[in-house]
Every structure is written in structure tokens, then in C-alpha cells.
Design a protein around this motif. Sequence first.
Motif, PDB file in Angstrom:
ATOM      1  N   LEU A   1      40.413  38.770  36.762  1.00 32.50           N
ATOM      2  CA  LEU A   1      39.861  39.846  37.573  1.00 32.50           C
ATOM      3  C   LEU A   1      40.974  40.714  38.150  1.00 32.50           C
ATOM      4  O   LEU A   1      42.099  40.259  38.349  1.00 32.50           O
ATOM      5  N   THR A   2      40.644  41.971  38.440  1.00 33.07           N
ATOM      6  CA  THR A   2      41.593  42.850  39.111  1.00 33.07           C
ATOM      7  C   THR A   2      41.669  42.476  40.585  1.00 33.07           C
ATOM      8  O   THR A   2      40.815  41.744  41.115  1.00 33.07           O
ATOM      9  N   ALA A   3      42.680  43.009  41.277  1.00 34.71           N
ATOM     10  CA  ALA A   3      42.842  42.723  42.704  1.00 34.71           C
ATOM     11  C   ALA A   3      41.637  43.211  43.504  1.00 34.71           C
ATOM     12  O   ALA A   3      41.176  42.539  44.435  1.00 34.71           O
ATOM     13  N   ASN A   4      41.082  44.372  43.142  1.00 32.37           N
ATOM     14  CA  ASN A   4      39.921  44.898  43.865  1.00 32.37           C
ATOM     15  C   ASN A   4      38.709  43.994  43.671  1.00 32.37           C
ATOM     16  O   ASN A   4      37.942  43.743  44.618  1.00 32.37           O
ATOM     17  N   ASP A   5      38.509  43.506  42.449  1.00 32.20           N
ATOM     18  CA  ASP A   5      37.373  42.620  42.192  1.00 32.20           C
ATOM     19  C   ASP A   5      37.549  41.274  42.893  1.00 32.20           C
ATOM     20  O   ASP A   5      36.573  40.667  43.342  1.00 32.20           O
ATOM     21  N   LEU A   6      38.793  40.811  42.993  1.00 33.90           N
ATOM     22  CA  LEU A   6      39.046  39.563  43.712  1.00 33.90           C
ATOM     23  C   LEU A   6      38.641  39.681  45.175  1.00 33.90           C
ATOM     24  O   LEU A   6      38.171  38.722  45.788  1.00 33.90           O
ATOM     25  N   ASN A   7      38.809  40.856  45.747  1.00 30.16           N
ATOM     26  CA  ASN A   7      38.403  41.068  47.140  1.00 30.16           C
ATOM     27  C   ASN A   7      36.898  40.929  47.310  1.00 30.16           C
ATOM     28  O   ASN A   7      36.418  40.607  48.402  1.00 30.16           O
ATOM     29  N   ILE A   8      36.152  41.190  46.240  1.00 28.19           N
ATOM     30  CA  ILE A   8      34.689  41.090  46.303  1.00 28.19           C
ATOM     31  C   ILE A   8      34.234  39.652  46.093  1.00 28.19           C
ATOM     32  O   ILE A   8      33.377  39.146  46.826  1.00 28.19           O
ATOM     33  N   VAL A   9      34.790  38.970  45.105  1.00 27.25           N
ATOM     34  CA  VAL A   9      34.286  37.638  44.749  1.00 27.25           C
ATOM     35  C   VAL A   9      34.905  36.522  45.585  1.00 27.25           C
ATOM     36  O   VAL A   9      34.322  35.437  45.685  1.00 27.25           O
ATOM     37  N   SER A  10      36.081  36.757  46.185  1.00 30.30           N
ATOM     38  CA  SER A  10      36.716  35.727  47.013  1.00 30.30           C
ATOM     39  C   SER A  10      36.204  35.862  48.438  1.00 30.30           C
ATOM     40  O   SER A  10      36.360  36.923  49.053  1.00 30.30           O
ATOM     41  N   PRO A  11      35.577  34.829  48.988  1.00 33.84           N
ATOM     42  CA  PRO A  11      35.023  34.935  50.345  1.00 33.84           C
ATOM     43  C   PRO A  11      36.094  35.341  51.359  1.00 33.84           C
ATOM     44  O   PRO A  11      37.173  34.754  51.410  1.00 33.84           O
ATOM     45  N   GLN A  12      35.783  36.373  52.150  1.00 29.35           N
ATOM     46  CA  GLN A  12      36.719  36.874  53.150  1.00 29.35           C
ATOM     47  C   GLN A  12      36.300  36.492  54.575  1.00 29.35           C
ATOM     48  O   GLN A  12      37.104  36.564  55.497  1.00 29.35           O
ATOM     49  N   LYS A  13      35.045  36.113  54.752  1.00 20.90           N
ATOM     50  CA  LYS A  13      34.540  35.694  56.059  1.00 20.90           C
ATOM     51  C   LYS A  13      33.488  34.615  55.839  1.00 20.90           C
ATOM     52  O   LYS A  13      33.145  34.292  54.691  1.00 20.90           O
TER      53      LYS A  13
ATOM     54  N   TYR B   1      26.190  29.499  47.535  1.00 16.09           N
ATOM     55  CA  TYR B   1      27.290  29.681  48.483  1.00 16.09           C
ATOM     56  C   TYR B   1      28.394  30.492  47.802  1.00 16.09           C
ATOM     57  O   TYR B   1      29.255  29.953  47.112  1.00 16.09           O
ATOM     58  N   PHE B   2      28.320  31.808  47.985  1.00 17.10           N
ATOM     59  CA  PHE B   2      29.299  32.718  47.401  1.00 17.10           C
ATOM     60  C   PHE B   2      29.683  33.767  48.433  1.00 17.10           C
ATOM     61  O   PHE B   2      29.100  33.837  49.524  1.00 17.10           O
ATOM     62  N   ALA B   3      30.671  34.582  48.093  1.00 16.30           N
ATOM     63  CA  ALA B   3      31.075  35.669  48.981  1.00 16.30           C
ATOM     64  C   ALA B   3      29.869  36.545  49.295  1.00 16.30           C
ATOM     65  O   ALA B   3      29.050  36.839  48.421  1.00 16.30           O
ATOM     66  N   ASN B   4      29.767  36.963  50.544  1.00 15.66           N
ATOM     67  CA  ASN B   4      28.613  37.754  50.970  1.00 15.66           C
ATOM     68  C   ASN B   4      28.498  39.074  50.199  1.00 15.66           C
ATOM     69  O   ASN B   4      27.413  39.629  50.064  1.00 15.66           O
ATOM     70  N   GLU B   5      29.638  39.574  49.701  1.00 14.36           N
ATOM     71  CA  GLU B   5      29.646  40.852  48.995  1.00 14.36           C
ATOM     72  C   GLU B   5      29.260  40.721  47.522  1.00 14.36           C
ATOM     73  O   GLU B   5      29.040  41.729  46.851  1.00 14.36           O
ATOM     74  N   LEU B   6      29.196  39.496  47.016  1.00 18.89           N
ATOM     75  CA  LEU B   6      28.871  39.279  45.608  1.00 18.89           C
ATOM     76  C   LEU B   6      27.345  39.269  45.443  1.00 18.89           C
ATOM     77  O   LEU B   6      26.663  38.373  45.932  1.00 18.89           O
ATOM     78  N   LYS B   7      26.813  40.258  44.746  1.00 17.14           N
ATOM     79  CA  LYS B   7      25.367  40.401  44.594  1.00 17.14           C
ATOM     80  C   LYS B   7      24.835  39.439  43.532  1.00 17.14           C
ATOM     81  O   LYS B   7      25.421  39.286  42.456  1.00 17.14           O
ATOM     82  N   ILE B   8      23.691  38.804  43.855  1.00 12.63           N
ATOM     83  CA  ILE B   8      23.061  37.840  42.946  1.00 12.63           C
ATOM     84  C   ILE B   8      21.743  38.432  42.443  1.00 12.63           C
ATOM     85  O   ILE B   8      20.927  38.925  43.229  1.00 12.63           O
TER      86      ILE B   8
END
Length: 379
Positions: free
Chosen positions: A244-256, A292-299
Amino acid sequence: MNRENIQELGNEELYCIGCGAQIQTENKNERGYTPPSALKKGQETGELYCQRCFRLRHYNQLEKVSATDDEFLAMLSQIGEQDVLVVNVVDIFDMYGSMIPGLHRFVGSNPVLMIGNKVDVLPRSIKHSRVKHWMLQQAHQAGLRPFDVALVSGKKATQIDELLELIEQHRNGRDVYVVGVTNVGKSTIMNQIIRAATGNKEDIITTSRFPGTTLDLIRIPLDDGAALIDTPGIIHRHQMAHVLTANDLNIVSPQKEMKPVTFQLNPEQTLFMGAVARFDFVEGNRSSFTCYFANELKIHRTKLEKATDFYEKHKGGLLQPPNEKDINDFPPLVRKEFNVKEPSDIVFSGLGWVAVQNPGKVAAWVPEGVDVVIRQQII
């Protein structure tokens, strides 16, 4: 330990305090390059960074340099030849992708303290004791025998003081080597340790989401003459960070803190986590599945019989990340089937997990080369 002696590395050569590379002013394409003017300024201020680290820190630009896996492993092999304390940092959300293959052979008889990073994004309902127990199980399966596990947050500095006390309690005057694969937050934790020990509020060691940011050993002198040593991240090709690109990692990696989402599924229904992963409920009775995934990752939910066509039609569009521009470089999803007999978690390495409550057959799809495993539920 203070700002002045961070630059003093025990010999006459100069090293970048961001990535550990030896400073040189001759070859712009080699590691450690620093323009002569920047070298002079860095020596005057005591903050000497190579050009690569300067651009990464200030402009988020990553310049590729020649640093091979073999070089990283050669540095790691020094550890077993010394009497040291080893601190192994892993990513709680990518335990399988963040284990160093064969680490037990490199550390020899030295004691190992395992650190699980990103505890701040776990749901509050999770008992830390269960997470530690699970981490110990995985470490033992990999041949490693850590004497203890600590959970921290490099981002929020959670439990850093307690980590310092634990390290001091067990190092017995020895050097401390901090090891880990790329992208687990090792250098971020090192910066928090430096902050806690010196009161300095700025990051010293260069950090980013790009794998391989630290290039050489970075020695942080301790008051008793020993050193805290940050090592280059070992490149593990089975991490989500490598597809994944750095921007996509920010979406799929939980930040909060993750907010779990529960779906009531009938058999032969499918969930897509963006375009990066897929979960099939193949056989069983209608049941609840908690994601249980990053809140920004749409399911997105669809029927199993239509799932493959749905993916091909919507990947890079409705199903993101990756976006339409990057989807052609994204590896194909591969399938792994599980027969669930008791409440279990299906863990997507680097992403999160789906909690399965009832017996049945399920399948998980992940990018080729990325791990997916089953474990006992930790909630």
C-alpha cells in the motif's frame, strides 16, 4: 543522556542523528549525503541530519538509498555476540508481519523484552492481560522466549515511563538493543524514550510510514556509559505496508480507538474491507460477525455468488483503498478457508480482525503474501 551527547557516537566520524547513516559530502546518491553548508550548520547546532532525513522530516519526501536486507541482518547478527538486553518491538495489529524471522538465532542467550505498540487504538473492552498472553503464545511459536511483554503507544507516549522502568530493571548496566521490522513504530517509541529521559520535546530520530527509514545503528548514550541502540528495521515482505502507499496506510492502519461494527450475516454473504481484504461467510447458521478495523476503512456487504464480479467492477472506486490510480499495482487477493469450531478471531495481518461467534465455515482474502490467521477471541 542529553542533546549534546546524542551527537557524540564514540568515534571521530559523524553520523545522522535521524537515521544513523555515516555523514558524507561527496556522493549525492549514497546514504548519509549532506551538503557541506548543511554539515557546518549541523555541527554548530548539534542537530546533524543527512539530506534524506531533512527532506523526509520537512517535506515528507523519501529518497531511495542502497540498503539491503543482508546489511540489516548483518547488523542484527552483532547482538548475539554481546551481553545485552534486547527490546523487540512488534505491531499489535500486525503480530505476524512484525515478527523477525529467526530472531531467536540472532539474540543468542540474551534476554528479550517484547513491546506491543499501538495499544491506544485497541477497544477499551479488551483486557490487556489477554493481549499479552496471546503475544507470548505467538512469540513461543516463533521460537522466541521473551521474559515479559509490555504494551505501549509510541504515538501517545502511553506507558513509556513504565517501559523505561522495566528496561532499567532488567538491563543491569548493559547496552539495550531495540529491534523490530519496518513500520512497527520502533523509532517513534525511541523518540518517546528520549523525550522522557531528557525532557526534549522534539523528535530526534527520523520517523515515517515508509519502510526502511532508519539505515544504521543509532546509539543513545546512557548515564552509566552503556547505550540505548536503535537498529534498522528488518524488511519483512509479508507486511501490508509493502503493498500500500503511505496515504492508503493512513486509512487502513488504526489511528485512534477502534469502534467495532457488527453485521448479521446469512451464509453465502461477503464483506469487503475497502479493496484490501474480503471475508466470506460460507456455511453455518445466521450469525453475528463483529469487525475490528480502522474507523476510516469502509466495509461493504454483498452476496457471495456475486462477490468476485462486484470486486472487479468496484475496486479502486466504491471499494477503496487502493484508489483507481493505484489499484493496478495492487496484488491479487488470495483465499484461505477456516472451519470455525469455537468463538474465534480471523486476523487480517496489518488491518484488524473479524470476531466469529458460532461454528461454521468462513474464508478470508488478503493480498498475496500477506498473512491471515485464526486465533482464540481476545474480547
